[in-house]
Design a protein around this motif. Structure first.
Motif, PDB file in Angstrom:
ATOM      1  N   VAL A 162      29.025  74.908 -39.438  1.00 50.45           N
ATOM      2  CA  VAL A 162      29.199  74.379 -38.085  1.00 50.45           C
ATOM      3  C   VAL A 162      27.953  73.621 -37.633  1.00 50.45           C
ATOM      4  N   MET A 163      26.780  74.219 -37.860  1.00 49.88           N
ATOM      5  CA  MET A 163      25.524  73.603 -37.432  1.00 49.88           C
ATOM      6  C   MET A 163      25.318  72.257 -38.113  1.00 49.88           C
ATOM      7  N   GLU A 164      25.654  72.205 -39.403  1.00 51.70           N
ATOM      8  CA  GLU A 164      25.491  70.958 -40.142  1.00 51.70           C
ATOM      9  C   GLU A 164      26.438  69.883 -39.616  1.00 51.70           C
ATOM     10  N   LYS A 165      27.697  70.272 -39.384  1.00 49.41           N
ATOM     11  CA  LYS A 165      28.696  69.314 -38.909  1.00 49.41           C
ATOM     12  C   LYS A 165      28.339  68.769 -37.533  1.00 49.41           C
ATOM     13  N   LEU A 166      27.890  69.630 -36.634  1.00 50.60           N
ATOM     14  CA  LEU A 166      27.600  69.232 -35.263  1.00 50.60           C
ATOM     15  C   LEU A 166      26.173  68.717 -35.089  1.00 50.60           C
ATOM     16  N   LYS A 167      25.393  68.763 -36.181  1.00 53.13           N
ATOM     17  CA  LYS A 167      24.004  68.277 -36.150  1.00 53.13           C
ATOM     18  C   LYS A 167      23.180  69.015 -35.095  1.00 53.13           C
ATOM     19  N   ILE A 168      23.346  70.329 -35.074  1.00 48.69           N
ATOM     20  CA  ILE A 168      22.586  71.189 -34.169  1.00 48.69           C
ATOM     21  C   ILE A 168      21.539  71.938 -34.984  1.00 48.69           C
ATOM     22  N   GLN A 169      20.317  71.976 -34.485  1.00 44.61           N
ATOM     23  CA  GLN A 169      19.229  72.638 -35.197  1.00 44.61           C
ATOM     24  C   GLN A 169      19.499  74.143 -35.297  1.00 44.61           C
ATOM     25  N   MET A 170      19.237  74.705 -36.447  1.00 43.69           N
ATOM     26  CA  MET A 170      19.475  76.127 -36.674  1.00 43.69           C
ATOM     27  C   MET A 170      18.644  76.963 -35.701  1.00 43.69           C
ATOM     28  N   PHE A 171      19.225  78.061 -35.217  1.00 45.92           N
ATOM     29  CA  PHE A 171      18.540  78.944 -34.277  1.00 45.92           C
ATOM     30  C   PHE A 171      18.866  80.390 -34.640  1.00 45.92           C
ATOM     31  N   LEU A 172      18.037  81.306 -34.182  1.00 46.47           N
ATOM     32  CA  LEU A 172      18.299  82.721 -34.378  1.00 46.47           C
ATOM     33  C   LEU A 172      19.336  83.182 -33.361  1.00 46.47           C
ATOM     34  N   VAL A 173      20.324  83.916 -33.817  1.00 43.15           N
ATOM     35  CA  VAL A 173      21.389  84.384 -32.929  1.00 43.15           C
ATOM     36  C   VAL A 173      20.892  85.590 -32.138  1.00 43.15           C
ATOM     37  N   ALA A 174      20.938  85.477 -30.813  1.00 44.77           N
ATOM     38  CA  ALA A 174      20.544  86.591 -29.953  1.00 44.77           C
ATOM     39  C   ALA A 174      21.707  87.571 -29.794  1.00 44.77           C
ATOM     40  N   HIS A 175      22.859  87.073 -29.414  1.00 45.23           N
ATOM     41  CA  HIS A 175      24.061  87.901 -29.375  1.00 45.23           C
ATOM     42  C   HIS A 175      25.292  87.022 -29.270  1.00 45.23           C
ATOM     43  N   LEU A 176      26.454  87.685 -29.386  1.00 41.45           N
ATOM     44  CA  LEU A 176      27.739  87.002 -29.411  1.00 41.45           C
ATOM     45  C   LEU A 176      28.588  87.516 -28.257  1.00 41.45           C
ATOM     46  N   GLU A 177      29.087  86.602 -27.444  1.00 45.15           N
ATOM     47  CA  GLU A 177      30.059  86.971 -26.414  1.00 45.15           C
ATOM     48  C   GLU A 177      31.459  86.786 -26.975  1.00 45.15           C
ATOM     49  N   ILE A 178      32.380  87.655 -26.539  1.00 44.73           N
ATOM     50  CA  ILE A 178      33.744  87.584 -27.048  1.00 44.73           C
ATOM     51  C   ILE A 178      34.713  88.076 -25.976  1.00 44.73           C
ATOM     52  N   GLN A 179      35.869  87.427 -25.889  1.00 42.72           N
ATOM     53  CA  GLN A 179      36.925  87.831 -24.974  1.00 42.72           C
ATOM     54  C   GLN A 179      38.239  87.242 -25.473  1.00 42.72           C
ATOM     55  N   ILE A 180      39.346  87.754 -24.955  1.00 42.81           N
ATOM     56  CA  ILE A 180      40.654  87.141 -25.201  1.00 42.81           C
ATOM     57  C   ILE A 180      41.126  86.528 -23.888  1.00 42.81           C
ATOM     58  N   THR A 181      41.581  85.288 -23.965  1.00 43.54           N
ATOM     59  CA  THR A 181      42.035  84.569 -22.776  1.00 43.54           C
ATOM     60  C   THR A 181      43.501  84.198 -22.937  1.00 43.54           C
TER      61      THR A 181
END
Length: 285
Positions: A162-181
């Motif tokens: 995903v990072m490569e495709k979107l050309k976003i610099q790699m970062f350390l993941v702090a946390h993940l939010e998740i929900q069902i909508t």
């Protein structure tokens, strides 16, 4: 002990005196600066900043007369004299889509779990409490805890791609939010960003996993990603956008700064089971 001369003062002393009014303002400001330097018992930063503000007023009033000379003699340290426009960043409406994200077994399990929790969904809200800006329903992760590890593992595995495709610099993941909508008949979400200056300030990537019953019981609900021009704290959108249909058992990723909207959903049966469902959230850096 001899005090070192200030680089600010040495530069200011070289400014040409273009007229009497500016010379008077300059001398007053320099007196305050020198006074603050020579009296350590007085709050240095307050006195110095006040002097520099006085000087800035004089500079702005004379800008037409000596703009070119000023750029050579006044330092731009700490942005004190940087009056140029903020940099504009353009976020393209790019995304990465992965089909058949879950196995058929896991997809069916998630769908059945979602339908069984119909009574635990609650009406969604927006941070600014804007009226009629969003119409959807949310299920909190406590009601589908068994999917946390699975979705986390699969998202983090896909992240380098995903990072490569979107050309976003790699970062350390702090946390993940998740929900069902759930978006059922009449559901929508007007143009917005997934980042703000408070709780959502560190959102980097948005992900949206689509799932629903077959045959599909709704139409509409496309996602529009808009080209987003960010200047300072403002974000505007020109007319360029990408429109994505909700494809069953697929996931998309996009930059959380990209403005987007969910177009209205129409569900002829008006039954909850025929809704447009997403397992969605945000990756924080």
């Amino acid at each position: 002990m001899q005090k070192k001369s200030s680089p600010i003062l040495s530069n200011l002393d070289n400014i040409p005196r273009y007229n009497q009014q500016f010379e008077q303002i300059l001398n007053q400001a320099l007196d305050i600066v020198k006074s603050s330097l020579n009296q350590p018992e007085i709050n240095y930063e307050q006195r110095l900043n006040a002097a520099l503000k006085v000087l800035e007023i004089g500079i702005l009033s004379q800008q037409k007369d000596f703009n070119s000379t000023l750029s050579d003699t006044i330092p731009s340290s700490d942005g004190l004299y940087n009056i140029s426009e903020p940099e504009t960043i353009i976020i393209n409406p790019d995304y990465l889509q992965i089909d058949n994200f879950f196995s058929e077994e896991d997809y069916q399990k998630l769908l059945h779990l979602t339908l069984a929790n119909q009574n635990n969904f609650f009406s969604s809200e927006v941070i600014n409490q804007a009226s009629e800006y969003r119409q959807s329903y949310i299920l909190l992760p406590e009601h589908f805890a068994e999917f946390h590890e699975l979705i986390t593992q699969k998202i983090l595995t896909a992240r380098p791609q995903v990072m490569e495709k979107l050309k976003i610099q790699m970062f350390l993941v702090a946390h993940l939010e998740i929900q069902i909508t759930a978006h059922f008949h009449g559901g929508y979400y007007k143009i917005h960003q997934d980042v703000d200056s408070e709780k959502a300030a560190n959102r980097k990537l948005t992900y949206v996993y689509y799932f629903y019953q077959q045959p599909q019981g709704f139409y509409g609900g496309d996602l529009r990603l808009y080209e987003t021009q960010i200047t300072g704290k403002s974000a505007i959108i020109p007319e360029k956008f990408t429109q994505i249909q909700p494809q069953n058992n697929s996931i998309i990723f996009f930059d959380s700064r990209c403005k987007h909207e969910v177009l209205p959903v129409y569900c002829p049966s008006q039954q909850f089971a025929d809704s447009r469902f997403t397992l969605n959230g945000w990756i924080h850096g």
